[in-house]
Design a protein around this motif. Structure first.
Motif, short mmCIF file in Angstrom:
data_model
loop_
_atom_site.label_atom_id
_atom_site.label_comp_id
_atom_site.label_asym_id
_atom_site.label_seq_id
_atom_site.Cartn_x
_atom_site.Cartn_y
_atom_site.Cartn_z
N PHE A 19 0.82 -1.21 0.00
CA PHE A 19 0.00 0.00 0.00
C PHE A 19 0.86 1.26 0.00
CE2 PHE A 19 -2.74 3.15 2.12
CZ PHE A 19 -3.76 3.17 1.18
N GLY A 20 1.89 1.28 0.82
CA GLY A 20 2.77 2.44 0.89
C GLY A 20 3.53 2.66 -0.40
N GLY A 21 4.05 1.59 -0.98
CA GLY A 21 4.78 1.70 -2.24
C GLY A 21 3.90 2.17 -3.37
N ALA A 22 2.69 1.64 -3.44
CA ALA A 22 1.76 2.05 -4.49
C ALA A 22 1.32 3.49 -4.31
CB ALA A 22 0.55 1.11 -4.50
N ALA A 28 4.14 10.11 -7.18
CA ALA A 28 5.23 10.48 -8.10
C ALA A 28 4.74 10.59 -9.53
CB ALA A 28 6.37 9.47 -8.00
N ALA A 29 3.92 9.65 -9.98
CA ALA A 29 3.42 9.68 -11.36
C ALA A 29 2.53 10.90 -11.58
CB ALA A 29 2.65 8.40 -11.66
N GLY A 38 1.48 20.43 -17.33
CA GLY A 38 0.82 21.61 -16.78
C GLY A 38 -0.66 21.39 -16.55
N ARG A 39 -1.12 20.18 -16.70
CA ARG A 39 -2.54 19.86 -16.51
C ARG A 39 -2.77 19.27 -15.12
NH1 ARG A 39 -4.23 17.32 -22.33
NH2 ARG A 39 -3.80 19.23 -23.47
N SER A 40 -4.03 19.24 -14.75
CA SER A 40 -4.41 18.73 -13.43
C SER A 40 -3.95 17.29 -13.26
CB SER A 40 -5.92 18.81 -13.26
OG SER A 40 -6.30 18.18 -12.06
N PRO A 41 -3.27 17.00 -12.16
CA PRO A 41 -2.79 15.64 -11.93
C PRO A 41 -3.82 14.71 -11.32
CG PRO A 41 -2.03 17.05 -10.20
CD PRO A 41 -2.76 17.93 -11.18
N ALA A 42 -5.00 15.22 -11.00
CA ALA A 42 -5.99 14.38 -10.33
C ALA A 42 -6.41 13.20 -11.21
CB ALA A 42 -7.21 15.20 -9.93
N LEU A 43 -6.68 13.46 -12.48
CA LEU A 43 -7.07 12.37 -13.38
C LEU A 43 -5.92 11.39 -13.58
CD1 LEU A 43 -9.14 11.06 -15.22
CD2 LEU A 43 -8.33 12.52 -17.07
N ALA A 44 -4.71 11.91 -13.74
CA ALA A 44 -3.55 11.04 -13.90
C ALA A 44 -3.35 10.17 -12.65
CB ALA A 44 -2.30 11.87 -14.17
N GLY A 45 -3.58 10.76 -11.48
CA GLY A 45 -3.45 9.99 -10.25
C GLY A 45 -4.49 8.89 -10.15
N MET A 86 -1.71 12.64 0.82
CA MET A 86 -0.28 12.87 1.03
C MET A 86 0.15 14.16 0.36
SD MET A 86 1.02 8.95 0.39
CE MET A 86 2.70 9.38 0.04
N GLN A 87 -0.35 14.39 -0.86
CA GLN A 87 0.02 15.59 -1.60
C GLN A 87 -0.52 16.85 -0.91
OE1 GLN A 87 2.02 15.98 -4.06
NE2 GLN A 87 1.63 18.11 -4.55
N GLU A 88 -1.78 16.82 -0.55
CA GLU A 88 -2.39 17.99 0.08
C GLU A 88 -1.76 18.29 1.44
OE1 GLU A 88 -4.60 20.03 -1.59
OE2 GLU A 88 -4.01 18.66 -3.18
#
Length: 128
Positions: A19-22, A28-29, A38-45, A86-88
């Motif tokens: 879980f932590g590694g994922a 990171a991705a 430069g686009r929103s990373p939410a969808l990529a996440g 984690m990001q927020e």
């Protein structure tokens, strides 16, 4: 620790299935996607979370029926929520307008997740 040992300590298939590694991999991705496009990373996440959850379940041969897919989907949701939290938590909040003389960018925050305003930093909020 030699170069060979250091290279072995990066992500492996086994560490990505934890879980932590994922969570760190999704973080990171997503941040890399944000920085490159430069686009929103939410969808990529979310896409990265789904890929890791379903890929991990498939590699362990745990996708044998409909309910296994439902569980994999909810694992992806949990993974995405953890990575975004984690990001927020790592983002330093900006002071309110006028508090430090910082000029607010016009249009910022009008559309949730929209690519509005100046280029994003690697460690910036996914949801601005």
């Amino acid at each position: 620790m030699g170069v060979e040992e250091a290279a072995k300590s990066f992500f492996t298939a086994a560490s990505l299935l934890t879980f932590g590694g994922a969570s760190v991999a999704v973080l990171a991705a997503s941040n890399t996607w944000q920085r490159l496009t430069g686009r929103s990373p939410a969808l990529a996440g979310f896409v990265a979370s789904v890929m890791l959850a379903f890929g991990g379940a498939a590699s362990l041969q745990q996708l044998s029926g409909f309910y296994d897919c439902v569980i994999a989907f909810f694992n992806a949701c949990l993974l995405f929520s953890t990575a975004s939290g984690m990001q927020e938590g790592a983002v330093v909040p900006k002071p309110p307008k006028g508090a430090s003389g910082e000029k607010q960018v016009e249009g910022l925050g009008k559309q949730h997740g929209a690519n509005v305003g100046p280029p994003r930093k690697w460690r910036s909020s996914w949801f601005r």
